[in-house]
Design a protein around this motif. Structure first.
Motif, PDB file in Angstrom:
ATOM      1  N   ALA A 101       0.688  -1.671  -0.077  1.00  0.00           N
ATOM      2  CA  ALA A 101       0.049  -0.384  -0.201  1.00  0.00           C
ATOM      3  C   ALA A 101       1.093   1.298  -0.028  1.00  0.00           C
ATOM      4  CB  ALA A 101      -1.101   0.148   1.428  1.00  0.00           C
ATOM      5  N   ALA A 102       2.308   1.154   0.439  1.00  0.00           N
ATOM      6  CA  ALA A 102       3.237   2.605   0.275  1.00  0.00           C
ATOM      7  C   ALA A 102       3.564   2.183  -0.960  1.00  0.00           C
ATOM      8  CB  ALA A 102       3.540   1.736   1.886  1.00  0.00           C
ATOM      9  N   GLY A 103       3.323   1.648  -1.604  1.00  0.00           N
ATOM     10  CA  GLY A 103       4.150   1.667  -2.813  1.00  0.00           C
ATOM     11  C   GLY A 103       5.730   1.069  -3.378  1.00  0.00           C
ATOM     12  N   ILE A 104       5.964   0.238  -2.284  1.00  0.00           N
ATOM     13  CA  ILE A 104       7.023  -0.708  -1.952  1.00  0.00           C
ATOM     14  C   ILE A 104       6.867  -1.640  -3.415  1.00  0.00           C
ATOM     15  CG2 ILE A 104       8.196  -2.255  -0.315  1.00  0.00           C
ATOM     16  CD1 ILE A 104       7.124  -0.164   2.138  1.00  0.00           C
ATOM     17  N   GLU A 105       8.067  -1.896  -3.972  1.00  0.00           N
ATOM     18  CA  GLU A 105       8.469  -2.431  -4.435  1.00  0.00           C
ATOM     19  C   GLU A 105       8.268  -4.045  -4.336  1.00  0.00           C
ATOM     20  OE1 GLU A 105      10.148  -0.042  -4.861  1.00  0.00           O
ATOM     21  OE2 GLU A 105       8.492   1.155  -6.201  1.00  0.00           O
ATOM     22  N   ALA A 106       9.105  -4.398  -3.499  1.00  0.00           N
ATOM     23  CA  ALA A 106      10.058  -5.809  -2.850  1.00  0.00           C
ATOM     24  C   ALA A 106      10.012  -5.729  -1.468  1.00  0.00           C
ATOM     25  CB  ALA A 106      11.747  -5.804  -3.640  1.00  0.00           C
ATOM     26  N   PHE A 107       9.049  -7.108  -0.913  1.00  0.00           N
ATOM     27  CA  PHE A 107       9.980  -7.535   0.054  1.00  0.00           C
ATOM     28  C   PHE A 107       9.866  -9.077   0.061  1.00  0.00           C
ATOM     29  CE2 PHE A 107       6.493  -6.841   3.642  1.00  0.00           C
ATOM     30  CZ  PHE A 107       6.727  -7.749   4.241  1.00  0.00           C
ATOM     31  N   LEU A 108      11.174  -9.462   1.767  1.00  0.00           N
ATOM     32  CA  LEU A 108      11.579 -10.393   1.256  1.00  0.00           C
ATOM     33  C   LEU A 108      11.678 -11.007   3.087  1.00  0.00           C
ATOM     34  CD1 LEU A 108      13.079 -12.487  -0.307  1.00  0.00           C
ATOM     35  CD2 LEU A 108      15.541 -11.376  -0.360  1.00  0.00           C
ATOM     36  N   VAL A 109      11.289 -11.952   3.160  1.00  0.00           N
ATOM     37  CA  VAL A 109      11.970 -12.237   4.449  1.00  0.00           C
ATOM     38  C   VAL A 109      13.679 -13.291   5.012  1.00  0.00           C
ATOM     39  CG1 VAL A 109       9.831 -13.509   4.938  1.00  0.00           C
ATOM     40  CG2 VAL A 109      11.396 -15.055   4.409  1.00  0.00           C
ATOM     41  N   LYS A 110      13.993 -12.160   5.747  1.00  0.00           N
ATOM     42  CA  LYS A 110      15.593 -12.732   6.125  1.00  0.00           C
ATOM     43  C   LYS A 110      16.184 -13.892   6.446  1.00  0.00           C
ATOM     44  CE  LYS A 110      15.897  -8.486   9.181  1.00  0.00           C
ATOM     45  NZ  LYS A 110      16.282  -7.804  10.155  1.00  0.00           N
ATOM     46  N   ASP A 111      14.810 -15.291   6.088  1.00  0.00           N
ATOM     47  CA  ASP A 111      15.827 -16.521   6.444  1.00  0.00           C
ATOM     48  C   ASP A 111      15.671 -17.220   5.149  1.00  0.00           C
ATOM     49  OD1 ASP A 111      13.045 -17.269   6.287  1.00  0.00           O
ATOM     50  OD2 ASP A 111      13.040 -18.002   7.292  1.00  0.00           O
ATOM     51  N   ALA A 112      15.345 -15.876   3.417  1.00  0.00           N
ATOM     52  CA  ALA A 112      16.249 -16.132   2.013  1.00  0.00           C
ATOM     53  C   ALA A 112      16.676 -16.694   2.183  1.00  0.00           C
ATOM     54  CB  ALA A 112      14.969 -15.403   1.423  1.00  0.00           C
ATOM     55  N   PRO A 113      17.156 -17.881   1.000  1.00  0.00           N
ATOM     56  CA  PRO A 113      19.297 -17.689  -0.044  1.00  0.00           C
ATOM     57  C   PRO A 113      19.893 -17.204   0.614  1.00  0.00           C
ATOM     58  CG  PRO A 113      17.085 -19.514  -0.201  1.00  0.00           C
ATOM     59  CD  PRO A 113      16.552 -18.613   0.975  1.00  0.00           C
ATOM     60  N   GLY A 114      21.540 -16.541   0.671  1.00  0.00           N
ATOM     61  CA  GLY A 114      21.973 -15.403   0.724  1.00  0.00           C
ATOM     62  C   GLY A 114      21.300 -14.878  -1.357  1.00  0.00           C
ATOM     63  N   GLU A 115      21.211 -15.881  -1.897  1.00  0.00           N
ATOM     64  CA  GLU A 115      22.086 -15.541  -3.369  1.00  0.00           C
ATOM     65  C   GLU A 115      20.613 -14.983  -3.371  1.00  0.00           C
ATOM     66  OE1 GLU A 115      20.406 -19.710  -3.260  1.00  0.00           O
ATOM     67  OE2 GLU A 115      21.534 -18.344  -2.176  1.00  0.00           O
ATOM     68  N   ARG A 116      19.116 -15.486  -3.176  1.00  0.00           N
ATOM     69  CA  ARG A 116      18.081 -14.054  -3.040  1.00  0.00           C
ATOM     70  C   ARG A 116      18.290 -12.868  -3.015  1.00  0.00           C
ATOM     71  NH1 ARG A 116      12.958 -16.941  -1.591  1.00  0.00           N
ATOM     72  NH2 ARG A 116      11.661 -14.902  -2.361  1.00  0.00           N
ATOM     73  N   LEU A 117      19.323 -12.446  -1.827  1.00  0.00           N
ATOM     74  CA  LEU A 117      19.638 -11.432  -1.899  1.00  0.00           C
ATOM     75  C   LEU A 117      19.871 -10.466  -3.138  1.00  0.00           C
ATOM     76  CD1 LEU A 117      18.612  -8.990   0.347  1.00  0.00           C
ATOM     77  CD2 LEU A 117      20.837  -9.353   0.864  1.00  0.00           C
ATOM     78  N   ALA A 118      20.808 -10.962  -3.142  1.00  0.00           N
ATOM     79  CA  ALA A 118      21.396 -10.008  -4.644  1.00  0.00           C
ATOM     80  C   ALA A 118      20.520 -10.108  -5.513  1.00  0.00           C
ATOM     81  CB  ALA A 118      22.599 -10.783  -4.765  1.00  0.00           C
ATOM     82  N   ASP A 119      19.694 -11.637  -6.446  1.00  0.00           N
ATOM     83  CA  ASP A 119      19.144 -10.958  -7.206  1.00  0.00           C
ATOM     84  C   ASP A 119      17.736 -10.063  -7.023  1.00  0.00           C
ATOM     85  OD1 ASP A 119      17.963 -12.651  -9.778  1.00  0.00           O
ATOM     86  OD2 ASP A 119      16.203 -13.469  -7.934  1.00  0.00           O
ATOM     87  N   ALA A 120      17.404 -10.402  -5.754  1.00  0.00           N
ATOM     88  CA  ALA A 120      16.443  -9.243  -5.353  1.00  0.00           C
ATOM     89  C   ALA A 120      16.717  -7.952  -5.947  1.00  0.00           C
ATOM     90  CB  ALA A 120      15.533 -10.066  -3.952  1.00  0.00           C
ATOM     91  N   VAL A 121      17.416  -7.908  -5.577  1.00  0.00           N
ATOM     92  CA  VAL A 121      18.150  -6.308  -5.080  1.00  0.00           C
ATOM     93  C   VAL A 121      18.585  -5.521  -7.083  1.00  0.00           C
ATOM     94  CG1 VAL A 121      20.117  -4.833  -5.234  1.00  0.00           C
ATOM     95  CG2 VAL A 121      19.494  -6.023  -3.424  1.00  0.00           C
ATOM     96  N   ARG A 122      18.368  -6.640  -7.499  1.00  0.00           N
ATOM     97  CA  ARG A 122      18.816  -6.806  -9.225  1.00  0.00           C
ATOM     98  C   ARG A 122      17.524  -6.519  -9.700  1.00  0.00           C
ATOM     99  NH1 ARG A 122      23.027 -10.733  -8.839  1.00  0.00           N
ATOM    100  NH2 ARG A 122      24.876  -9.895  -8.242  1.00  0.00           N
TER     101      ARG A 122
END
Length: 201
Positions: free
Chosen positions: A95-116
């Motif tokens: 609702a605030a217009g945020i594009e991405a939402f990820l839980v911290k226990d996701a695998p490390g490689e998912r963070l870099a992919d999510a950033v890209r």
């Protein structure tokens, strides 16, 4: 190069996230902050492409801070991180217009992919959270009921809440009763648990 602002109040987690991102050849950590109210000033100073924002920050929560950042620096895309995947929080973030939402226990490689992906303008949402958010639906609580329940969750008595919010103790009790009824809870403690699990607080 994707410039990133990292907002995380837990020092070890922030250091680990920063180290993980610095391993990526196309990602640069441009700024690190520990409080929600530091996000906008740091972003205006460093002009990141993506802000990685923890949802539970001191002074100003991550979603509120992210919403302010969207207004002040629309070019910066936002990736919200949370340790607790509460569906209501994801609804607030969207609702605030945020594009991405990820839980911290996701695998490390998912963070870099999510950033890209976030930098590229794509939505990045945790599939399980999307499903849970649809199951829980919108919060049934009014803003005032949610505020009173949140204060109760911190251990405040009805009298303390009344004094803090400039209400009568009877009005506070009425809000708590309404919150218990609307969440389908057995009592105040159960209402807090239900509302927190759903991310309504």
């Amino acid at each position: 190069m994707i410039r990133v602002l990292l907002a995380e109040d837990m020092h070890m987690i922030r250091a680990a996230l920063s180290a993980l991102l610095r391993l990526e050849p196309d990602i640069e950590v441009a700024a690190e902050v520990t409080r929600g109210d530091e996000i906008v000033p740091a972003a205006l100073r460093t002009r990141p492409d993506v802000a990685i924002v923890d949802i539970d920050l001191p002074v100003l929560d991550g979603i509120t801070a992210a919403a302010e950042l969207r207004e002040r620096l629309p070019s910066c895309r936002i990736l919200v991180l949370t340790a607790l995947g509460r569906p209501g929080q994801m609804r607030r973030a969207l609702a605030a217009g945020i594009e991405a939402f990820l839980v911290k226990d996701a695998p490390g490689e998912r963070l870099a992919d999510a950033v890209r992906r976030t930098a590229a303008g794509l939505r990045v949402l945790d599939a399980e959270l999307v499903s849970a958010a649809m199951e829980y639906g919108e919060s049934p609580l009014t803003p005032r009921e949610a505020t009173v329940l949140k204060e109760a969750a911190r251990g405040a008595s009805a009298e303390d809440i009344a004094a803090r919010l400039h209400l009568s103790s009877g009005t506070v009790r009425n809000y708590l009763t309404a919150a218990i009824t609307k969440t389908g809870a057995r009592n105040k403690i159960d209402a807090i648990r239900v509302a927190e699990d759903a991310g309504w607080l």
